[in-house]
Design an enzyme around this catalytic site. Sequence first.
Site, mmCIF file in Angstrom:
data_model
loop_
_atom_site.group_PDB
_atom_site.id
_atom_site.type_symbol
_atom_site.label_atom_id
_atom_site.label_comp_id
_atom_site.label_asym_id
_atom_site.label_seq_id
_atom_site.Cartn_x
_atom_site.Cartn_y
_atom_site.Cartn_z
ATOM 1 N N THR A 388 0.816 -1.184 0.000
ATOM 2 C CA THR A 388 0.000 0.000 0.000
ATOM 3 C C THR A 388 0.863 1.252 0.000
ATOM 4 O O THR A 388 2.008 1.224 0.425
ATOM 5 C CB THR A 388 -0.912 -0.064 1.254
ATOM 6 O OG1 THR A 388 -1.563 -1.311 1.250
ATOM 7 C CG2 THR A 388 -1.857 1.075 1.355
ATOM 8 N N THR A 406 -3.197 0.318 -3.426
ATOM 9 C CA THR A 406 -2.451 -0.872 -3.011
ATOM 10 C C THR A 406 -2.642 -2.057 -3.939
ATOM 11 O O THR A 406 -3.680 -2.178 -4.602
ATOM 12 C CB THR A 406 -2.901 -1.284 -1.582
ATOM 13 O OG1 THR A 406 -2.072 -2.340 -1.114
ATOM 14 C CG2 THR A 406 -4.345 -1.750 -1.545
ATOM 15 N N ASN A 408 -1.987 -4.777 -2.138
ATOM 16 C CA ASN A 408 -1.966 -5.502 -0.871
ATOM 17 C C ASN A 408 -0.526 -5.799 -0.470
ATOM 18 O O ASN A 408 0.266 -4.877 -0.420
ATOM 19 C CB ASN A 408 -2.836 -6.755 -0.907
ATOM 20 C CG ASN A 408 -3.130 -7.256 0.511
ATOM 21 O OD1 ASN A 408 -2.988 -6.506 1.477
ATOM 22 N ND2 ASN A 408 -3.526 -8.502 0.649
ATOM 23 N N SER A 460 -8.139 -1.511 5.494
ATOM 24 C CA SER A 460 -7.778 -0.590 6.581
ATOM 25 C C SER A 460 -7.370 0.769 6.045
ATOM 26 O O SER A 460 -6.990 1.657 6.813
ATOM 27 C CB SER A 460 -6.605 -1.160 7.388
ATOM 28 O OG SER A 460 -6.959 -2.370 7.988
ATOM 29 N N GLY A 480 0.555 0.174 5.387
ATOM 30 C CA GLY A 480 0.979 -0.719 6.476
ATOM 31 C C GLY A 480 -0.136 -1.559 7.056
ATOM 32 O O GLY A 480 -0.155 -1.808 8.264
ATOM 33 N N GLY A 481 -1.073 -2.009 6.223
ATOM 34 C CA GLY A 481 -2.140 -2.889 6.716
ATOM 35 C C GLY A 481 -2.897 -2.212 7.854
ATOM 36 O O GLY A 481 -3.194 -1.006 7.786
HETATM 37 N N1 GLY Z 1 -4.614 -4.375 1.675
HETATM 38 C C1 GLY Z 1 -4.500 -3.587 2.831
HETATM 39 C C2 GLY Z 1 -5.761 -2.876 3.155
HETATM 40 O O1 GLY Z 1 -6.516 -2.551 2.258
HETATM 41 O O2 GLY Z 1 -6.027 -2.670 4.296
#
Ligand code: GLY
Length: 584
Positions: A388, A406, A408, A460, A480-481
Amino acid sequence: MHAIAQSVMKKHPLCAAFFAILLTGFNSQNLTAWQSNNVGIAAENMVATVNPIATDAGVAAFEAGGNAVDAAVAAALMLSVVDGYNSGIGGGCFILIRRANGEVVAIDGREMAPSAAHRDMYLTDGKPDTSLSQEGPLAIGVPGALKAYEQAVGEFGNQDFASLVLPAAKRAREGFSISPTYASVLKLTSKSLAKYPGSKQVFLNDDGSPRQAGERLVQSDLANTLERVANEGVDYFYRGDFAKQTAQWMQQNGGLITEADFANYLTRRRKPVETTFRGHTIIGFPPPSSGGVHVAEILNILEAFDLNALWEKDPATYVHVVVEAMKLAFADRAYWLGDPDFAEVPLGLIDKNYAAELARKIDLQKVTPVASHGTPPLADAEFFERHTTHIAAADDRGNWVAITTTVNTSFGSKVVIPGLGVIMNNQMDDFAVAPGIPNAYGLIGTEANCVQPGKRPLSSMSPTIVMKGEQPFMTVGAAGGPRIITQALLAIVGKIDLGMSLEQAVGQKRFHHQWSPDLLMLEKGFPPTIKDQLENMGHRVRVSNRAGVSQAIIFDSDGSRFVGVHDPRVPGKAAGVTKVPTDR
Ligand code: GLY
């Protein structure tokens, strides 16, 4: 002692602790956040990204007369070439725009599950198998980023979309020098990339070894794809040869995406999430992002506490309180959040009374176990309609843009379809592949986020715009997730509650708790005394090098100038067209 250090120590006790360590011989590398040159200042406009080439593409769009939407999209397209392991046209995005006329627009370019997707598609012999959701053909969702970029520029930019795509195509054709960071990610993922001939051809040598830092990475197939997008429009991607070749590859390799899935891909316009925090309005991205909801929920909980006083007197208790609020919100995330077109996400999650109820559960002295999610008001009646990178941009016409985009995890699914040059996402892993089974970020989910055809996986990503009265004051977002949510939160709290400069708010040492696993992550460099105090309160603490990456912009009304910051943890760039000589 250095005058800057003295003044920072006086104002910010946590910084004081860091400086104290510095002065007693701590490795100063750990403190670059406070001393770095990661700030851009300009009177007329600003764009901040993780990559100087991408920021320059944004600045070039401004120079051509474009607005913040054009600049942000130009930067995003360039990132798909020079930072493709994080984001690109094979992925998805959320775009939040505050327009010059005051309207706020949220464009959802999140990937969609293919029509043949089903909730058991990641079970092998009846057991959840996340290797399938994280790598290879079944991990790929129908990409949405390109359509969202085109829509944003078409409706809210003033440049021709092709003129923003072509510089990215040129860069893909001419190549760029692989950075040490890029090379290290390539090295970590090379075994997986080697399994897919299209990926191997671009990123690895014939013997399967990864290309090295300093080598020139030329991506001719990606250049051809981008040129065709520029010449034929996004229909080439969604209804033309790109969709056709991808569908053929899917059929030959056990994937599900068809030409019809590409043709049926739709961006969605969503209603932004809004809350207030200490006299500011916080505007975030609604579901299928969990970001806007949980930044708002955590800020609402924290309003019950005098964070500044806590931070000045007792930084460990400040961290404890914020962490306890994070836990409560992430417990709700795991249960309630999903694509609002499929799941009923209660609006009450951002209700102030609900937040006050949650705040009362926080004990200032010790950890309170959070067994499960809470139940917000009208949980069964009122719902949100249904690795991301972050780009921040703003212009003096009053347009502010936050794009988080992103594929991912690094290099997404690791798949490049031969001849197309595009890194395809592995966003399907952001679904709950089975109840209670953690995804690549350790996040769990339930029914609300199960796989269904045409559904968007929960995210997120938290592109955020902060208003002071009627004026945009700050924009922030992160990579960062799940750490995206907590980074955006800490930057807002740092700026508004703790009186930090934007540079400090982005550079501060970060902490993160996502409820499950029950672990408090402290960024490396936190003073050991604070870690000890947190452990004494009952936290299970892990020190981590991973803290995510944020970009942010504020408008400094005293100086009538934009201040942009890229995260000092990476070699990005924040810049605008008109540079003003300044002391910051
Ligand atoms: N792939 C990370 C997010 O979208 O939260």
